[in-house]
Design a protein around this motif. Sequence first.
Motif, PDB file in Angstrom:
ATOM      1  N   UNK A 154       0.835  -1.203   0.000  1.00 40.64           N
ATOM      2  CA  UNK A 154       0.000   0.000   0.000  1.00 40.64           C
ATOM      3  C   UNK A 154       0.868   1.251   0.000  1.00 40.64           C
ATOM      4  N   UNK A 155       0.476   2.217  -0.846  1.00 41.89           N
ATOM      5  CA  UNK A 155       1.173   3.495  -0.996  1.00 41.89           C
ATOM      6  C   UNK A 155       2.567   3.335  -1.597  1.00 41.89           C
ATOM      7  N   UNK A 156       2.827   2.164  -2.184  1.00 46.57           N
ATOM      8  CA  UNK A 156       4.091   1.925  -2.867  1.00 46.57           C
ATOM      9  C   UNK A 156       3.788   1.417  -4.275  1.00 46.57           C
ATOM     10  N   UNK A 157       4.620   1.773  -5.216  1.00 51.84           N
ATOM     11  CA  UNK A 157       4.385   1.383  -6.598  1.00 51.84           C
ATOM     12  C   UNK A 157       4.715  -0.081  -6.837  1.00 51.84           C
ATOM     13  N   UNK A 158       3.810  -0.790  -7.508  1.00 53.08           N
ATOM     14  CA  UNK A 158       4.014  -2.178  -7.891  1.00 53.08           C
ATOM     15  C   UNK A 158       4.045  -2.250  -9.410  1.00 53.08           C
ATOM     16  N   UNK A 159       4.922  -3.070  -9.938  1.00 55.78           N
ATOM     17  CA  UNK A 159       4.943  -3.317 -11.377  1.00 55.78           C
ATOM     18  C   UNK A 159       4.257  -4.659 -11.639  1.00 55.78           C
ATOM     19  N   UNK A 160       3.178  -4.623 -12.401  1.00 57.52           N
ATOM     20  CA  UNK A 160       2.411  -5.815 -12.725  1.00 57.52           C
ATOM     21  C   UNK A 160       2.543  -6.153 -14.205  1.00 57.52           C
ATOM     22  N   UNK A 161       2.488  -7.453 -14.506  1.00 56.32           N
ATOM     23  CA  UNK A 161       2.352  -7.895 -15.887  1.00 56.32           C
ATOM     24  C   UNK A 161       0.864  -8.021 -16.180  1.00 56.32           C
ATOM     25  N   UNK A 162       0.436  -7.391 -17.271  1.00 57.54           N
ATOM     26  CA  UNK A 162      -0.976  -7.364 -17.632  1.00 57.54           C
ATOM     27  C   UNK A 162      -1.135  -7.851 -19.066  1.00 57.54           C
ATOM     28  N   UNK A 163      -2.041  -8.816 -19.252  1.00 55.91           N
ATOM     29  CA  UNK A 163      -2.348  -9.328 -20.595  1.00 55.91           C
ATOM     30  C   UNK A 163      -3.633  -8.694 -21.092  1.00 55.91           C
ATOM     31  N   UNK A 164      -3.623  -8.211 -22.337  1.00 52.35           N
ATOM     32  CA  UNK A 164      -4.804  -7.616 -22.940  1.00 52.35           C
ATOM     33  C   UNK A 164      -5.345  -8.559 -24.004  1.00 52.35           C
ATOM     34  N   UNK A 165      -6.597  -8.974 -23.864  1.00 52.73           N
ATOM     35  CA  UNK A 165      -7.174  -9.957 -24.784  1.00 52.73           C
ATOM     36  C   UNK A 165      -7.496  -9.374 -26.147  1.00 52.73           C
ATOM     37  N   UNK A 166      -7.527  -8.051 -26.265  1.00 49.63           N
ATOM     38  CA  UNK A 166      -7.775  -7.418 -27.554  1.00 49.63           C
ATOM     39  C   UNK A 166      -6.498  -7.389 -28.392  1.00 49.63           C
ATOM     40  N   UNK A 168      -3.811  -9.063 -27.534  1.00 52.46           N
ATOM     41  CA  UNK A 168      -3.150 -10.345 -27.306  1.00 52.46           C
ATOM     42  C   UNK A 168      -1.658 -10.150 -27.021  1.00 52.46           C
ATOM     43  N   UNK A 169      -1.379  -9.185 -26.159  1.00 55.19           N
ATOM     44  CA  UNK A 169       0.000  -8.858 -25.795  1.00 55.19           C
ATOM     45  C   UNK A 169       0.074  -8.595 -24.299  1.00 55.19           C
ATOM     46  N   UNK A 170       1.283  -8.769 -23.752  1.00 51.91           N
ATOM     47  CA  UNK A 170       1.555  -8.509 -22.341  1.00 51.91           C
ATOM     48  C   UNK A 170       2.302  -7.183 -22.224  1.00 51.91           C
ATOM     49  N   UNK A 171       1.915  -6.376 -21.261  1.00 58.70           N
ATOM     50  CA  UNK A 171       2.627  -5.124 -21.003  1.00 58.70           C
ATOM     51  C   UNK A 171       2.906  -5.018 -19.509  1.00 58.70           C
ATOM     52  N   UNK A 172       3.833  -4.142 -19.148  1.00 56.75           N
ATOM     53  CA  UNK A 172       4.134  -3.878 -17.745  1.00 56.75           C
ATOM     54  C   UNK A 172       3.389  -2.622 -17.319  1.00 56.75           C
ATOM     55  N   UNK A 173       2.711  -2.706 -16.189  1.00 57.15           N
ATOM     56  CA  UNK A 173       1.896  -1.609 -15.680  1.00 57.15           C
ATOM     57  C   UNK A 173       2.356  -1.266 -14.275  1.00 57.15           C
ATOM     58  N   UNK A 174       2.559   0.007 -14.005  1.00 55.29           N
ATOM     59  CA  UNK A 174       2.897   0.474 -12.662  1.00 55.29           C
ATOM     60  C   UNK A 174       1.635   0.993 -11.983  1.00 55.29           C
ATOM     61  N   UNK A 175       1.357   0.487 -10.783  1.00 54.21           N
ATOM     62  CA  UNK A 175       0.164   0.889 -10.045  1.00 54.21           C
ATOM     63  C   UNK A 175       0.527   1.072  -8.581  1.00 54.21           C
ATOM     64  N   UNK A 176      -0.106   2.056  -7.937  1.00 55.21           N
ATOM     65  CA  UNK A 176       0.153   2.343  -6.529  1.00 55.21           C
ATOM     66  C   UNK A 176      -1.130   2.143  -5.735  1.00 55.21           C
TER      67      UNK A 176
END
Length: 283
Positions: A154-166, A168-176
């Motif tokens: 919480x209150x810290x940035x996390x880098x997630x791998x996210x797959x988009x079905x449209x 059909x690719x994986x990207x890295x997303x930063x979320x806090x």
Amino acid sequence: MGGAQSGGADVGGFRVFKVNAGSPAAEAGLEVFFDFIVEINGTPMDPDQATFAQKIIEAANTRAKMTVFNIRTQVTRDVFINPRKWGGAGLLGAVVRYDSLSNVDNQGIRVLEVFENSPAEEAGLAPLKDFLLGTAEVMFRDLDELAEIVTLCQDKQIQLFVYNSDTEAIREVNITPRHGWGGEGVLGADIRTGMLHRIPAPRRPFHFASATGYPTPTQAQAQAAVPAAVAAVASRAPTAASAYLAALQGAAPAAEGEDAGEGGGCDGGAALPHPAAGAAAAA
């Protein structure tokens, strides 16, 4: 969610958790989350990280052949890679951990709705199309694992791998993850798992990216090359990982038993949990 097959040993391989840009793993076109390395130069992989590390060390500065099973396309292909010092950590430039191939469609968390002004909206998550796969340390098997990580970070940035079905690719997303954004929860999204929220099968022919110039087998050739042990579970879909390990994060031989984890998964240095984690080794 049991990982073992009835009447036999669990079948698995070294799952790709992270691929560093410009690395041999990136050149070879290894795909995060979906790719499992099941053989190296004809040697089947087992949960012992020393086997994997030793085969990579033996293949240093040569053209090695990996047999890789992709759980999204249900295709096994030959991947040719040149393990070497490339300017970053390790000989592959990837984080891999042993994981079970049994029940492999149960992973990934679908984003159904993203609320206004939320951390999820700021991160650019797309409702109905995005699936949260995990981090470079943990692949999400259920909502509890995601909850544990966002609570820790919480209150810290996390880098997630996210797959988009449209796409059909994986990207890295930063979320806090945080409270106080104007709504409930720390992500601000309606997320679900289960039969109705599985990652869909590819809609178009999938071509694995590769910058090596080595030929990519056709789908028929790749399917014909599926090892028998993998073929036995290919029609199933990831359960609980059997033994997680970080590999190829340094140059020391696996026999020295050095910890190869990156140490931390969110800004601020908090280490993310490793479910069923095994001992880590560097190669």
